[in-house]
Design an enzyme around this catalytic site. Structure first.
Site, PDB file in Angstrom:
ATOM      1  CE  LYS A  46      -0.334  -0.219   5.057  1.00  0.00           C
ATOM      2  NZ  LYS A  46      -1.158  -0.682   6.174  1.00  0.00           N
ATOM      3  NE  ARG A  59      -6.844  -0.080  11.090  1.00  0.00           N
ATOM      4  CZ  ARG A  59      -5.585  -0.255  10.678  1.00  0.00           C
ATOM      5  NH1 ARG A  59      -4.687   0.726  10.794  1.00  0.00           N
ATOM      6  NH2 ARG A  59      -5.218  -1.383  10.155  1.00  0.00           N
ATOM      7  CE1 TYR A 118      12.588  31.997   1.804  1.00  0.00           C
ATOM      8  CE2 TYR A 118      12.751  29.609   1.884  1.00  0.00           C
ATOM      9  CZ  TYR A 118      12.445  30.763   1.200  1.00  0.00           C
ATOM     10  OH  TYR A 118      12.000  30.675  -0.080  1.00  0.00           O
ATOM     11  CG  MET A 130       8.745  23.234  -1.884  1.00  0.00           C
ATOM     12  SD  MET A 130       7.579  24.096  -2.938  1.00  0.00           S
ATOM     13  CE  MET A 130       6.436  24.765  -1.759  1.00  0.00           C
TER      14      MET A 130
HETATM   15  C1  LIG Z   1      -0.367  -1.631   6.836  1.00  0.00           C
HETATM   16  C2  LIG Z   1      -0.883  -2.920   7.234  1.00  0.00           C
HETATM   17  C3  LIG Z   1      -0.016  -4.009   7.408  1.00  0.00           C
HETATM   18  C4  LIG Z   1       1.472  -3.899   7.315  1.00  0.00           C
HETATM   19  O1  LIG Z   1       1.941  -3.348   8.532  1.00  0.00           O
HETATM   20  P1  LIG Z   1       3.505  -3.187   8.839  1.00  0.00           P
HETATM   21  O2  LIG Z   1       3.526  -2.782  10.262  1.00  0.00           O
HETATM   22  O3  LIG Z   1       4.034  -2.168   7.950  1.00  0.00           O
HETATM   23  O4  LIG Z   1       4.100  -4.515   8.617  1.00  0.00           O
HETATM   24  C5  LIG Z   1      -0.577  -5.225   7.692  1.00  0.00           C
HETATM   25  N1  LIG Z   1      -1.915  -5.372   7.815  1.00  0.00           N
HETATM   26  C6  LIG Z   1      -2.772  -4.345   7.688  1.00  0.00           C
HETATM   27  C7  LIG Z   1      -4.231  -4.574   7.848  1.00  0.00           C
HETATM   28  C8  LIG Z   1      -2.285  -3.085   7.404  1.00  0.00           C
HETATM   29  O5  LIG Z   1      -3.131  -2.063   7.298  1.00  0.00           O
END
Ligand SMILES: *Cc1c(COP(=O)(O)O)cnc(C)c1O
Length: 737
Positions: A383, A477, A610, A659
C-alpha cells in the site's frame, strides 16, 4: 552484513591477472630468453584463469542471507555471462570467418562442440567453461554434502590433469591413452568447464561461505604473513612442477597443474586478508581487457605490417607486449568510463532521487519467510506506493521470487498494479465505495469485508466478489466485532460472496511489555475463537492471517496461512530501538540521494537561508543540496541535528530546509563540488544515515518517513548491491556481486 565486505584487492588483482593473460598470449620474454618466457607464459600466467574461476565462484555462491541459505541467482548469472559470451562470439566472428574457422568442413556437431567447449576463439573458451563449471558446482552443492563437493570437483580436476600437463604419463598405457583419445574426441581438450573449472569455482564458493559465516578464512592458518609464505612455497612448487613436467614427461598442454591448487588457495586467502574498497571500474576494465586483447593483438600486428615497423613492434617481444597491454588498458578504461557514466545517477540532470535496492528486498522477504513456519506464506503489503518504494516494481520483484499475495489500502492502488501487469492475489484492505464495486470484479481484486453490514451491501450489489472477512479483535478500526457470533457467521453465508480468507490486525504487536503481550494474546485467542466458530458452523474461513511485520517478529510461531509484512519487507523497523523476539537482519531497501548544486564560502557573521536561523561563527563552506521538504524531508530536521553524507562524511544541515533545497556545512569535507552525490538516507563509504535515525530525530516512525519520499523524487531500481552511491556496478566476469 558480513556477506558484503569490501573485496577491493580481489578487484585489483583481477586487472593484474588480465595483464598476465595478455602475457600468455604475447610471450613478452620470448626475444630475450626462451626459458624465461616459458616460465612466464606456460607456468606463471596459468594462475590467472583459475583465479577468475575462484572469484566468480566466490561471489556467485556467496550466501544471500545470514545463516548461509539463499539461492544463488542462476538465471541472472546465465543471462549475464551468456550475453557476454554472445558479444564475444560476435566480436570475433569476422576474424573467424577471415581465418576460415567455420569453413566447409565444419558440421553441426563440430560447431556445437566449439560453442560449448572451444569458445569459437582461443581465449573465449573461458566463458562457456565458466557457465558449465558453475552449473556443475551448483548441482554438486545442491545434491552432495559440502565436504563431498570439493572431492567431486577435485576428481574431475584429476581426470583433467592427465589430459593436460600430465598427459605424458598416460601414454604408457594403451587403455589410458584410449580413454583420453575418446575424451579429446568429445571435448577437444580437458581444459574446459567439465574438468578444469569446477574445482576452482567450488573453492571460491567455499571461501565465500567462510567469509559470510563471519570467520576470517581458515583462521587457524594465520594472517597475511603466513598466507604470503604459504603462497610463496606453493608457487615455487608450481615452478618446479612445470619445469619437471616439461623435462621428464610430455605435457599435451600446460594449462593445468597440481601445485596451482594450493597456490590459488593461499593467493586468494592473502588477497581476502587485504580487503580494501571495491573498484567497480577496475573490475569492468579487467573483463573488457580479457575480452578485447586478442583484437588488439591483431590490430598491433596489422599496424606494424602496414608501417613496416614489424621488427620493433612485433619482433621485440617486450615492445609487443607493452603495446598490446597499454592499448588494451586504454581502450578498456575508455569503455569503462563511458559505460559507468551512462549508468551514473547524475546523468539526465538528476536533482534528487531514490535508490531502491531490490537485492535487499529479496533478502528481507527471504529472512521474514524463514522466521515463519513452513506453511505460512507472505502477503506483501504494498500500500501507499509500497511505502514510497514504488508498488509496481516491488510487487513484480516479489512475484518473481515466489510471492503470490499482495495487499493494498484501496481499490485505486490495486487497479494500478493490475494495469501494470502484476499477477497474483491482490487484497484491498480498506473500504470500497459502492459506485466502484464493479471494478473489483473487472480487475480481479479481493475485497475486505469490513463488517456484517458491509457484506450485505456487497451481496446486494449483484456482482460476484472474492472477499476476505475482517474480524475486529481489539484494534477497533475495521472488522466485525469478534464476539458477534451471528453477525460473523452471516458474512460467510452470502450467495454472491466467495470468502477466500479471514483476518484480523494486532494493535500492539510491536511491544514486548508483558501487559501488551497479554493483550496481543487476547487478540489471538479471539481470532482463534472466530475461526473455530466458522468451522463449527460448517463454513470455511479460507486463508487465515493476523501478523504484520511486528507480528512476525514477535509472534513468529503462529501457524497462519499468510503473514502481512509491510515495513519489515523494506528493511526497516518502525522504530530502530524496538526490541523484537526474532532477531533477523533486515537490510534497508531505500536510499535517498540528491546533487550538490552550489558550493561557496559564507563569511563569519553572515547568515544562511530563510529566517536567518543559522549564522556562521567563522568562515564556513556551505553546499547547497537540491532536495527539500517537497521531496519528503521533514522540515524540522535542521533544528533536530540532522545531517547528510557527502564523500562518506557527515555534513550538518544548517539553516531552514526549503521546499526544494537545503544547505549543509561542508567545511570539514574536502573537494566538494557541484554535481557531487549527497546521501540523505543510506550508505556512503563507511558511514550511514538510516530512516530510523531521521524518524527518531523528528519524533515519528520510519513508515511515515519513507512513505513521504515516494512521490516527487524519481526512483532508480538496482538489482545489485552498490558499494558507493553514484557508481553502478556492472556485469563482469564475476558472476554476481
Ligand atoms: C499496513 C498494514 C499491514 C502492514 O503493517 P507493517 O507494520 O508495515 O508490517 C498489515 N496489515 C494491515 C491490515 C495493514 O493495514
Amino acid at each position: 552484513m558480513s556477506a558484503n565486505r569490501s573485496y577491493g584487492s580481489l578487484d585489483l588483482f583481477k586487472l593484474f591477472a588480465a595483464m598476465l593473460v595478455i602475457a600468455n598470449h604475447t610471450g613478452p620474454l620470448a626475444s630475450l630468453s626462451p626459458k624465461a618466457d616459458f616460465v612466464l607464459t606456460d607456468i606463471i600466467s596459468r594462475l590467472t584463469v583459475p583465479y577468475f574461476f575462484m572469484t566468480s565462484g566466490f561471489f556467485f555462491f556467496r550466501p544471500r542471507r545470514e545463516g548461509g541459505a539463499g539461492k544463488p541467482p542462476v538465471k541472472r548469472f546465465l543471462s549475464r555471462i551468456g550475453t557476454l559470451y554472445g558479444v564475444g562470439i560476435l566480436l570475433y566472428l569476422p576474424v573467424n570467418l577471415y581465418n576460415g574457422r567455420f569453413g566447409s568442413d565444419s558440421t553441426a556437431a563440430s560447431i556445437t562442440k566449439d560453442i560449448f567447449f572451444g569458445g569459437t576463439f582461443y581465449h573465449l573458451w573461458y566463458l562457456p567453461a565458466l557457465i558449465i563449471g558453475t552449473l556443475i558446482v551448483f548441482g554438486l552443492r545442491t545434491w552432495l554434502p559440502n565436504r563431498f563437493v570439493l572431492a567431486a570437483a577435485g576428481a574431475l580436476y584429476a581426470v583433467g590433469l592427465f589430459g593436460d600437463s600430465y598427459y605424458g604419463v598416460t601414454t604408457h598405457s594403451a587403455q589410458f591413452a584410449g580413454f583420453y583419445g575418446q575424451l579429446f574426441d568429445a571435448f577437444g581438450q580437458t581444459r574446459n568447464g567439465l574438468f578444469f573449472a569446477p574445482l576452482y569455482i567450488a573453492l571460491g564458493a567455499a571461501f565465500g561461505s567462510a567469509a559470510a559465516g563471519g570467520s576470517r578464512i581458515a583462521p587457524s592458518l594465520g594472517g597475511k604473513k603466513r598466507y604470503a609464505a604459504l603462497f610463496a612455497v606453493s608457487f615455487c612448487a608450481l615452478l618446479a612442477e612445470g619445469i619437471a613436467l616439461h623435462r621428464y614427461a610430455t605435457p599435451l598442454h600446460d594449462a593445468m597443474y597440481l601445485a596451482a591448487v594450493p597456490a590459488e588457495i593461499f593467493l586468494f586467502a592473502l588477497l581476502l586478508a587485504f580487503g580494501g574498497k571495491s573498484h567497480p571500474r577496475i573490475r569492468y576494465m579487467s573483463t573488457t581487457v580479457y575480452l578485447i586483447h586478442p583484437l588488439v593483438i591483431i590490430a598491433v600486428r596489422g599496424f606494424a605490417k602496414m608501417t613496416g615497423l614489424q621488427s620493433i613492434a612485433v619482433g621485440n617481444s617486450i615492445v609487443f607486449f607493452a603495446a598490446v597491454t597499454v592499448l588494451s588498458l586504454l581502450f578498456a578504461s575508455a569503455i569503462a568510463i563511458l559505460a559507468l557514466r551512462k549508468s551514473s545517477p547524475k546523468a539526465g540532470g538528476q536533482r534528487a532521487w531514490v535508490d531502491i535496492n531490490l537485492a535487499h528486498l529479496d533478502h528481507n522477504a527471504a529472512v521474514l519467510q524463514s522466521a515463519l513456519p513452513s506453511g505460512t506464506s507472505l502477503m506483501a503489503v504494498v500500500k501507499a506506493n509500497a511505502y514510497g518504494h514504488g508498488s509496481v516494481q516491488i510487487a513484480k520483484r516479489l512475484y518473481g521470487s515466489g510471492i503470490r499475495h499482495f495487499a493494498v489500502a484501496e481499490i485505486g492502488e490495486g487497479i494500478e498494479l493490475r494495469k501494470r501487469g502484476v499477477k497474483g492475489d491482490i487484497l484491498v484492505l480498506g473500504y470500497t465505495p459502492t459506485d466502484r464495486l464493479a471494478e473489483l470484479v473487472r480487475w480481479k481484486l479481493t475485497q475486505t469485508v469490513i463488517h456484517a453490514d458491509d457484506a450485505r451491501r456487497l451481496q446486494a450489489h449483484g456482482g460476484k466478489f472474492k472477499v476476505h472477512v475482517k474480524i475486529d479483535t481489539g484494534m477497533n478500526r475495521l472488522g466485525e466485532q469478534s464476539d458477534h457470533d451471528d453477525e460473523i457467521l452471516s458474512m460467510y453465508r452470502h450467495s454472491r460472496l466467495q470468502v477466500t480468507g479471514t483476518f484480523s490486525h494486532l494493535a500492539e504487536a510491536d511491544s514486548l511489555d508483558p501487559h501488551d503481550i497479554a493483550f496481543s494474546r487476547k487478540q489471538i485467542d479471539r481470532f482463534q475463537h472466530v475461526v473455530s466458530l466458522v468451522w463449527g458452523a460448517g463454513l470455511r474461513p479460507g486463508m487465515l492471517h493476523l501478523q504484520s511485520s511486528y507480528g512476525i517478529l514477535n509472534f513468529p510461531e503462529l501457524a497462519m496461512d499468510l503473514a502481512r509484512p509491510g515495513i519489515a519487507l523494506y528493511g526497516l523497523l518502525s522504530s530502530e530501538s524496538d526490541a523484537t523476539r526474532t532477531k533477523i537482519e533486515l537490510r534497508p531497501v531505500l536510499s535517498l540521494r540528491a546533487s550538490v548544486s552550489r558550493v561557496h564560502v559564507v563569511e563569519a557573521g553572515e547568515s544562511v537561508g530563510y529566517g536567518r536561523s543559522f549564522t556562521a561563527s567563522a568562515d564556513t563552506r556551505i553546499a547547497t543540496v537540491a532536495i527539500g521538504y517537497a521531496d519528503g524531508i521533514p522540515r524540522e530536521l535542521s533544528e533536530r541535528g540532522g545531517s547528510v553524507l557527502i564523500h562518506g562524511k557527515r555534513a550538518p544541515i544548517v539553516g531552514r530546509i526549503c521546499m526544494d533545497q537545503l544547505t549543509v556545512d561542508v567545511s570539514g569535507i574536502d573537494r566538494v563540488r557541484q554535481g557531487d552525490t549527497v546521501t540523505i538516507i543510506g550508505e556512503d563509504g563507511g558511514e550511514r544515515i538510516t530512516a530510523g535515525e531521521m524518524a527518531k530525530r523528528t519524533g515519528t516512525i520510519t513508515n511515515e518517513i519513507v512513505c513521504a519520499l515516494g512521490t516527487r523524487a524519481s526512483k532508480q531500481y538496482q538489482t545489485e548491491q552498490r558499494k558507493r552511491p553514484g557508481k553502478k556496478l556492472v556485469p563482469g566476469i564475476h558472476a554476481s556481486r
